[in-house]
Motif scaffolding. Structure first.
Motif, short mmCIF file in Angstrom:
data_model
loop_
_atom_site.label_atom_id
_atom_site.label_comp_id
_atom_site.label_asym_id
_atom_site.label_seq_id
_atom_site.Cartn_x
_atom_site.Cartn_y
_atom_site.Cartn_z
N UNK A 1 -7.31 -17.07 11.71
CA UNK A 1 -6.71 -16.13 10.86
C UNK A 1 -5.45 -16.90 10.10
N UNK A 2 -4.59 -17.73 10.83
CA UNK A 2 -3.64 -18.37 10.43
C UNK A 2 -4.18 -19.41 9.64
N UNK A 3 -5.22 -20.23 9.99
CA UNK A 3 -5.57 -21.30 9.24
C UNK A 3 -6.01 -20.70 7.70
N UNK A 4 -6.84 -19.57 7.70
CA UNK A 4 -7.17 -18.91 6.76
C UNK A 4 -6.05 -18.64 5.69
N UNK A 5 -4.93 -18.16 6.22
CA UNK A 5 -3.57 -17.95 5.52
C UNK A 5 -3.03 -19.26 4.76
N UNK A 6 -3.12 -20.19 5.75
CA UNK A 6 -2.51 -21.52 5.36
C UNK A 6 -3.42 -22.07 4.29
N UNK A 7 -4.52 -21.85 4.17
CA UNK A 7 -5.47 -22.37 2.91
C UNK A 7 -5.30 -21.72 1.79
N UNK A 8 -5.03 -20.34 1.88
CA UNK A 8 -4.71 -19.54 0.58
C UNK A 8 -3.41 -19.92 0.15
N UNK A 9 -2.66 -20.00 1.21
CA UNK A 9 -1.14 -20.64 0.59
C UNK A 9 -1.25 -22.03 0.01
N UNK A 10 -2.07 -22.90 0.39
CA UNK A 10 -2.35 -24.11 -0.50
C UNK A 10 -2.82 -23.81 -1.88
N UNK A 11 -3.95 -22.68 -1.97
CA UNK A 11 -4.51 -22.50 -3.18
C UNK A 11 -3.32 -21.74 -4.14
N UNK A 12 -2.46 -21.07 -3.68
CA UNK A 12 -1.45 -20.63 -4.56
C UNK A 12 -0.25 -21.67 -4.97
N UNK A 13 -0.30 -22.81 -3.97
CA UNK A 13 0.63 -23.76 -4.55
C UNK A 13 -0.10 -24.62 -5.83
N UNK A 14 -1.43 -24.82 -5.63
CA UNK A 14 -2.01 -25.10 -6.80
C UNK A 14 -1.96 -24.07 -7.83
N UNK A 15 -1.86 -22.80 -7.73
CA UNK A 15 -1.77 -21.89 -8.78
C UNK A 15 -0.53 -22.09 -9.45
N UNK A 16 0.74 -22.25 -8.77
CA UNK A 16 2.12 -22.44 -9.29
C UNK A 16 1.98 -23.80 -10.08
N UNK A 17 1.48 -24.77 -9.55
CA UNK A 17 1.29 -25.93 -10.45
C UNK A 17 0.73 -25.82 -11.63
N UNK A 18 -0.43 -25.31 -11.62
CA UNK A 18 -1.11 -24.84 -12.99
C UNK A 18 -0.21 -24.04 -13.74
N UNK A 19 0.36 -23.11 -13.37
CA UNK A 19 1.25 -22.21 -14.32
C UNK A 19 2.58 -23.13 -15.01
N UNK A 54 3.91 -19.36 12.28
CA UNK A 54 4.20 -18.81 13.27
C UNK A 54 3.16 -19.02 14.47
N UNK A 55 2.19 -19.57 14.16
CA UNK A 55 1.01 -20.21 15.10
C UNK A 55 0.82 -21.71 15.00
N UNK A 56 0.68 -22.01 13.76
CA UNK A 56 0.32 -23.50 13.61
C UNK A 56 1.47 -24.24 13.52
N UNK A 57 1.62 -25.32 14.14
CA UNK A 57 2.79 -26.44 14.29
C UNK A 57 3.07 -26.73 12.90
N UNK A 58 4.64 -26.59 12.76
CA UNK A 58 5.18 -26.94 11.35
C UNK A 58 4.67 -28.13 10.54
N UNK A 59 4.72 -29.32 11.12
CA UNK A 59 4.28 -30.27 10.60
C UNK A 59 2.89 -30.57 10.32
#
Length: 108
Positions: A1-19, A54-59
């Motif tokens: 679940x948290x890895x999925x959130x992280x991947x989606x977060x990365x895709x939104x990072x791509x979205x803000x760069x595109x914008x 909250x689950x995955x190490x910050x680094x």
């Protein structure tokens, strides 16, 4: 679940760069709309990154998040902004992607 959130977060990072890239190309109301998209994508990306750490190490989470964002932004630049494509750009893009996958594989 948290890895999925992280991947989606990365895709939104791509979205803000595109914008940001699109906002640079226009003026007036259209620019305002692209900048609004930037703020929305940025906010969602940061919120999902926060939830993931909250689950995955910050680094690991930050490395994966920035890796997805960097690789995705390079691909967006090649496809939508006509940035130059060369062997070395593609080579390092693939090594970046391999590093992101590697972080996922070695993290418990």
């Amino acid at each position: 679940m948290h890895w999925t959130l992280l991947i989606i977060a990365g895709l939104f990072e791509v979205g803000f760069a595109f914008c940001l890239g699109k906002a640079k190309l226009v003026t007036g109301t259209t620019q305002f709309l692209w900048l609004t998209g930037f703020i929305i994508c940025l906010s969602i990306s940061m919120l999902l990154l926060y939830k993931a750490i909250q689950v995955i190490p910050i680094g690991t989470a930050y490395g994966v998040w920035t890796g997805i964002g960097a690789a995705g932004t390079v691909i967006i630049g090649l496809l939508f902004f006509k940035e130059p494509m060369s062997f070395w750009r593609l080579f390092f893009l693939f090594t970046l992607i391999a590093s992101v996958v590697g972080l996922k594989v070695v993290t418990n």
